[in-house]
Scaffold this motif. Structure first.
Motif, PDB file in Angstrom:
ATOM      1  N   UNK A  21       4.353   2.078 160.653  1.00 41.22           N
ATOM      2  CA  UNK A  21       4.561   2.341 159.234  1.00 41.22           C
ATOM      3  C   UNK A  21       3.476   3.259 158.682  1.00 41.22           C
ATOM      4  N   UNK A  22       2.241   2.990 159.032  1.00 41.52           N
ATOM      5  CA  UNK A  22       1.129   3.807 158.541  1.00 41.52           C
ATOM      6  C   UNK A  22       1.277   5.263 158.999  1.00 41.52           C
ATOM      7  N   UNK A  23       1.650   5.438 160.263  1.00 44.94           N
ATOM      8  CA  UNK A  23       1.836   6.801 160.787  1.00 44.94           C
ATOM      9  C   UNK A  23       3.013   7.482 160.082  1.00 44.94           C
ATOM     10  N   UNK A  24       4.105   6.755 159.907  1.00 41.10           N
ATOM     11  CA  UNK A  24       5.270   7.300 159.210  1.00 41.10           C
ATOM     12  C   UNK A  24       4.890   7.715 157.788  1.00 41.10           C
ATOM     13  N   UNK A  25       4.184   6.865 157.057  1.00 39.67           N
ATOM     14  CA  UNK A  25       3.778   7.187 155.687  1.00 39.67           C
ATOM     15  C   UNK A  25       2.865   8.410 155.659  1.00 39.67           C
ATOM     16  N   UNK A  26       1.958   8.490 156.612  1.00 36.58           N
ATOM     17  CA  UNK A  26       1.051   9.629 156.696  1.00 36.58           C
ATOM     18  C   UNK A  26       1.827  10.925 156.935  1.00 36.58           C
ATOM     19  N   UNK A  27       2.771  10.874 157.862  1.00 33.59           N
ATOM     20  CA  UNK A  27       3.577  12.064 158.169  1.00 33.59           C
ATOM     21  C   UNK A  27       4.470  12.426 156.982  1.00 33.59           C
ATOM     22  N   UNK A  28       4.996  11.425 156.320  1.00 34.60           N
ATOM     23  CA  UNK A  28       5.855  11.661 155.159  1.00 34.60           C
ATOM     24  C   UNK A  28       5.064  12.377 154.059  1.00 34.60           C
ATOM     25  N   UNK A  29       3.830  11.958 153.852  1.00 37.08           N
ATOM     26  CA  UNK A  29       2.971  12.589 152.844  1.00 37.08           C
ATOM     27  C   UNK A  29       2.700  14.041 153.220  1.00 37.08           C
ATOM     28  N   UNK A  35       7.158  22.038 150.514  1.00 36.58           N
ATOM     29  CA  UNK A  35       8.482  21.918 149.898  1.00 36.58           C
ATOM     30  C   UNK A  35       9.601  22.462 150.793  1.00 36.58           C
ATOM     31  N   UNK A  36       9.374  23.595 151.428  1.00 32.24           N
ATOM     32  CA  UNK A  36      10.409  24.181 152.295  1.00 32.24           C
ATOM     33  C   UNK A  36      10.705  23.281 153.491  1.00 32.24           C
ATOM     34  N   UNK A  37       9.663  22.769 154.091  1.00 31.36           N
ATOM     35  CA  UNK A  37       9.823  21.882 155.246  1.00 31.36           C
ATOM     36  C   UNK A  37      10.523  20.593 154.838  1.00 31.36           C
ATOM     37  N   UNK A  38      10.110  20.048 153.712  1.00 34.15           N
ATOM     38  CA  UNK A  38      10.717  18.823 153.203  1.00 34.15           C
ATOM     39  C   UNK A  38      12.210  19.034 152.937  1.00 34.15           C
ATOM     40  N   UNK A  39      12.538  20.162 152.351  1.00 40.64           N
ATOM     41  CA  UNK A  39      13.941  20.489 152.066  1.00 40.64           C
ATOM     42  C   UNK A  39      14.744  20.639 153.361  1.00 40.64           C
ATOM     43  N   UNK A  40      14.149  21.277 154.364  1.00 44.53           N
ATOM     44  CA  UNK A  40      14.826  21.470 155.643  1.00 44.53           C
ATOM     45  C   UNK A  40      15.103  20.121 156.317  1.00 44.53           C
ATOM     46  N   UNK A  41      14.122  19.243 156.303  1.00 43.37           N
ATOM     47  CA  UNK A  41      14.294  17.921 156.907  1.00 43.37           C
ATOM     48  C   UNK A  41      15.351  17.125 156.151  1.00 43.37           C
ATOM     49  N   UNK A  42      15.311  17.165 154.831  1.00 47.59           N
ATOM     50  CA  UNK A  42      16.311  16.453 154.028  1.00 47.59           C
ATOM     51  C   UNK A  42      17.715  16.961 154.316  1.00 47.59           C
ATOM     52  N   UNK A  43      17.869  18.272 154.453  1.00 42.95           N
ATOM     53  CA  UNK A  43      19.173  18.858 154.766  1.00 42.95           C
ATOM     54  C   UNK A  43      19.665  18.351 156.124  1.00 42.95           C
ATOM     55  N   UNK A  44      18.774  18.355 157.104  1.00 41.92           N
ATOM     56  CA  UNK A  44      19.133  17.839 158.429  1.00 41.92           C
ATOM     57  C   UNK A  44      19.551  16.373 158.351  1.00 41.92           C
ATOM     58  N   UNK A  45      18.770  15.569 157.644  1.00 42.22           N
ATOM     59  CA  UNK A  45      19.066  14.140 157.562  1.00 42.22           C
ATOM     60  C   UNK A  45      20.380  13.872 156.830  1.00 42.22           C
TER      61      UNK A  45
END
Length: 110
Positions: A21-29, A35-45
């Motif tokens: 969980x800690x690693x996931x939260x760290x990577x999520x942050x 913003x571009x990377x976050x948008x790309x991941x959201x689109x994939x998901x």
């Protein structure tokens, strides 16, 4: 006998303190800072979820959707930060899935 709700809260605390969980939260942050990377991941998901939903409902997702998801997966995994995020998410999701499996064994009605 311990109160089942107290034990559930203890489990929730243990999950929050887990390395996964800690690693996931760290990577999520880190991903959210781009913003571009976050948008790309959201689109994939979103497309991946749509494909899985279609698989459950119809038995077979549309070829076009499968192709889109595969292409997006390759793009996402080519970015080291995105790949680390996806791997961290999978690791944490596996822990949660394992817990659901354990609970499912107990509450399975026969």
């Amino acid at each position: 006998m311990n109160n089942v709700y107290d034990i559930a809260h203890e489990l929730a605390r243990a999950l929050k303190e887990s390395d996964q969980f800690k690693h996931y939260q760290s990577m999520k942050k880190r991903v959210s800072e781009n913003e571009d990377l976050s948008e790309m991941i959201n689109d994939f998901q979103e497309k991946n979820m749509a494909m899985q939903t279609q698989q459950m409902l119809d038995g077979t997702p549309a070829e076009e959707l499968i192709s889109q998801v595969q292409s997006l997966y390759q793009i996402v995994m080519a970015d080291p930060l995105a790949a680390q995020y996806i791997q961290a998410e999978i690791a944490f999701t596996q822990v949660v899935s394992d817990i659901y499996g354990i609970l499912g064994e107990v509450i399975r009605v026969e």
